[in-house]
Scaffold this motif. Sequence first.
Motif, PDB file in Angstrom:
ATOM      1  N   UNK A 197       5.436 -11.321  50.239  1.00  0.00           N
ATOM      2  CA  UNK A 197       5.159 -11.454  48.804  1.00  0.00           C
ATOM      3  C   UNK A 197       3.948 -12.373  48.627  1.00  0.00           C
ATOM      4  N   UNK A 198       3.087 -12.018  47.689  1.00  0.00           N
ATOM      5  CA  UNK A 198       1.928 -12.844  47.356  1.00  0.00           C
ATOM      6  C   UNK A 198       2.029 -13.201  45.873  1.00  0.00           C
ATOM      7  N   UNK A 199       2.028 -14.515  45.578  1.00  0.00           N
ATOM      8  CA  UNK A 199       2.232 -14.988  44.210  1.00  0.00           C
ATOM      9  C   UNK A 199       0.947 -15.611  43.679  1.00  0.00           C
ATOM     10  N   UNK A 200       0.556 -15.185  42.467  1.00  0.00           N
ATOM     11  CA  UNK A 200      -0.578 -15.765  41.747  1.00  0.00           C
ATOM     12  C   UNK A 200      -0.028 -16.503  40.527  1.00  0.00           C
ATOM     13  N   UNK A 201      -0.479 -17.729  40.297  1.00  0.00           N
ATOM     14  CA  UNK A 201       0.068 -18.515  39.202  1.00  0.00           C
ATOM     15  C   UNK A 201       1.456 -19.004  39.558  1.00  0.00           C
ATOM     16  N   UNK A 202       2.158 -19.563  38.574  1.00  0.00           N
ATOM     17  CA  UNK A 202       3.528 -20.031  38.812  1.00  0.00           C
ATOM     18  C   UNK A 202       4.518 -18.912  38.510  1.00  0.00           C
ATOM     19  N   UNK A 203       5.350 -18.583  39.503  1.00  0.00           N
ATOM     20  CA  UNK A 203       6.440 -17.628  39.303  1.00  0.00           C
ATOM     21  C   UNK A 203       7.652 -18.405  38.826  1.00  0.00           C
ATOM     22  N   UNK A 204       8.151 -18.096  37.634  1.00  0.00           N
ATOM     23  CA  UNK A 204       9.253 -18.831  37.051  1.00  0.00           C
ATOM     24  C   UNK A 204      10.578 -18.117  37.200  1.00  0.00           C
ATOM     25  N   UNK A 205      11.635 -18.879  37.434  1.00  0.00           N
ATOM     26  CA  UNK A 205      12.995 -18.332  37.473  1.00  0.00           C
ATOM     27  C   UNK A 205      13.610 -18.572  36.096  1.00  0.00           C
ATOM     28  N   UNK A 206      14.002 -17.513  35.372  1.00  0.00           N
ATOM     29  CA  UNK A 206      14.502 -17.679  33.998  1.00  0.00           C
ATOM     30  C   UNK A 206      15.808 -18.461  33.940  1.00  0.00           C
ATOM     31  N   UNK A 207      16.107 -18.966  32.775  1.00  0.00           N
ATOM     32  CA  UNK A 207      17.340 -19.708  32.520  1.00  0.00           C
ATOM     33  C   UNK A 207      18.567 -18.870  32.872  1.00  0.00           C
ATOM     34  N   UNK A 208      19.521 -19.525  33.531  1.00  0.00           N
ATOM     35  CA  UNK A 208      20.797 -18.911  33.932  1.00  0.00           C
ATOM     36  C   UNK A 208      20.636 -17.799  34.971  1.00  0.00           C
ATOM     37  N   UNK A 209      19.504 -17.752  35.655  1.00  0.00           N
ATOM     38  CA  UNK A 209      19.287 -16.759  36.706  1.00  0.00           C
ATOM     39  C   UNK A 209      19.164 -17.462  38.054  1.00  0.00           C
ATOM     40  N   UNK A 210      19.433 -16.707  39.134  1.00  0.00           N
ATOM     41  CA  UNK A 210      19.343 -17.235  40.499  1.00  0.00           C
ATOM     42  C   UNK A 210      18.309 -16.449  41.281  1.00  0.00           C
ATOM     43  N   UNK A 211      17.405 -17.148  41.924  1.00  0.00           N
ATOM     44  CA  UNK A 211      16.456 -16.499  42.821  1.00  0.00           C
ATOM     45  C   UNK A 211      16.970 -16.641  44.244  1.00  0.00           C
ATOM     46  N   UNK A 212      16.944 -15.527  45.001  1.00  0.00           N
ATOM     47  CA  UNK A 212      17.506 -15.503  46.347  1.00  0.00           C
ATOM     48  C   UNK A 212      16.455 -15.030  47.341  1.00  0.00           C
TER      49      UNK A 212
END
Length: 502
Positions: A197-212
């Motif tokens: 994965x290549x990320x540009x800028x800030x990748x945000x995790x929304x409220x009440x969500x889980x990033x795995x």
Amino acid sequence: MRQYFILFIFGLFIAMSSCRTDFDTVASTGDLKFSKDTVYLDTVFKNIGSSTYQLKVFNRSKNDISIPIIQLKKGLASKYRMTVDGMNGNNGKIFNNVTLLAKDSLYIFIETTADITDANPTDFLYTDEIQFDSGANLQQVALVTLIQDAVFLYPKQNPDGTKEKIQIDGKAVDGFYLDENDAVNGNELLFTNTKPYVIYGYAGVPENKTITFEAGARVHFHAGSGLYVGDKASLQINGAVSTTDKLEKEVIFEGDRLESLYSDIPGQWKSVIFEKGSANHSINHLTLKNAVTGLEFRSPSNTIEIKNTQIYNCVEYGILAQNAHITGENIAINYAGLAGLSCVYGGNYSFTHCTFNNNWSGSSQFAVNLSNSLVGASPETNPLTQATFNNCIIYGSTSYEFNLSKNTGAAFIYQLNNCLLKFGSSTNADYQFKTDTEHYNNIILNENPKFYNVSKNQLNIDKTSAAFAKGNQAFIIPTDILGITRTSPPDLGAYQSKDFPK
């Protein structure tokens, strides 16, 4: 006066002669020599420009020669581009009648920007060659680049032409929130090991969500980019023990420049920020390198578990925790401009079998910094209810690698048990490692842990280390950061000792 005039005319003649451009040349005979016969341009992501690579071309003969043509074999369709002795030629692809003086050389600089569809489908190599002259005098230098496919995540463009933004610290920054039902990428909150994965800028995790992040996931951050775990959001990194040097099951966070030149350059991307209110974070088998700050925690919401994690080459901090609650096991940190581990504004911390080393090329950085205050906060002090270090190594290139910054306005509770520590002499009551049994037990002071290769972030030890078999069995973590079973009594730090190659 006459002789000055004669000297002036003579000097003018010499100057005019030195500015000749009409050299008498002969045609190239195919006897050019090259600094290399193949130019390997390191792996690049599709459609991201490579670094610039150099080829030197030599004329060993006694004659000034003219090379009728220097060109890329694929011509104007090539994905490579060149400059030849500062000239751009025809779109950086074709150069005619290039002069090369006797016993002289010229430089060719090469770059590429290619898509995965341009590469060979079996090995993902994109190739071409530089051709010098033609026919019987044809000479060639091969060009090879590995093109890697990836999932690209970036801020969308708004109808008014501006980029999508998110709020961090009250400021709008280029960023976006990950979408679990994205029309193109599918579930953006699940990072698999199928593609990097290549990320540009800030990748945000929304409220009440889980990033795995699944075992083997690879995440590359573009310059100025990072990951933002927002309020009430969670992060789970589920790496595992790898069995080869490819770290096939490790989760890796790093910059998006894949060339070997960039492998250890700090500051290529920003940080992973855990906002106040984010909770239930678990990190296992993460390798994070070349950030400004690696992991930045901002609240004590819930216990953060960090296990089997390596953090290297950060401009400011490896881990920066503000009033956080962290349990850490088998953590290795090296090279940080300010501190490898900095726990400020109080909090609750427990670290066991960790190696905090700091060989940053400066004179005022620390391996570990503890504080119960924060300038500008309200209130400015907050209790440090616990900071425990068991079977750890705290070492580095300066004389004082451990720093306590106490404010009497709040509690400051800490203890080091069975640790190897580097700290110069001091009369300060806070640093009496041999007599202050309330805070220090079984401290090995200023003895060399003999890391295998600090400059390459290889903080392994062998049996000659002062940390060998000096741990307390009561604090043992059964396996080390690499999954190797610890012996009894255990070694200090994140790594079980082993024999190094001779």
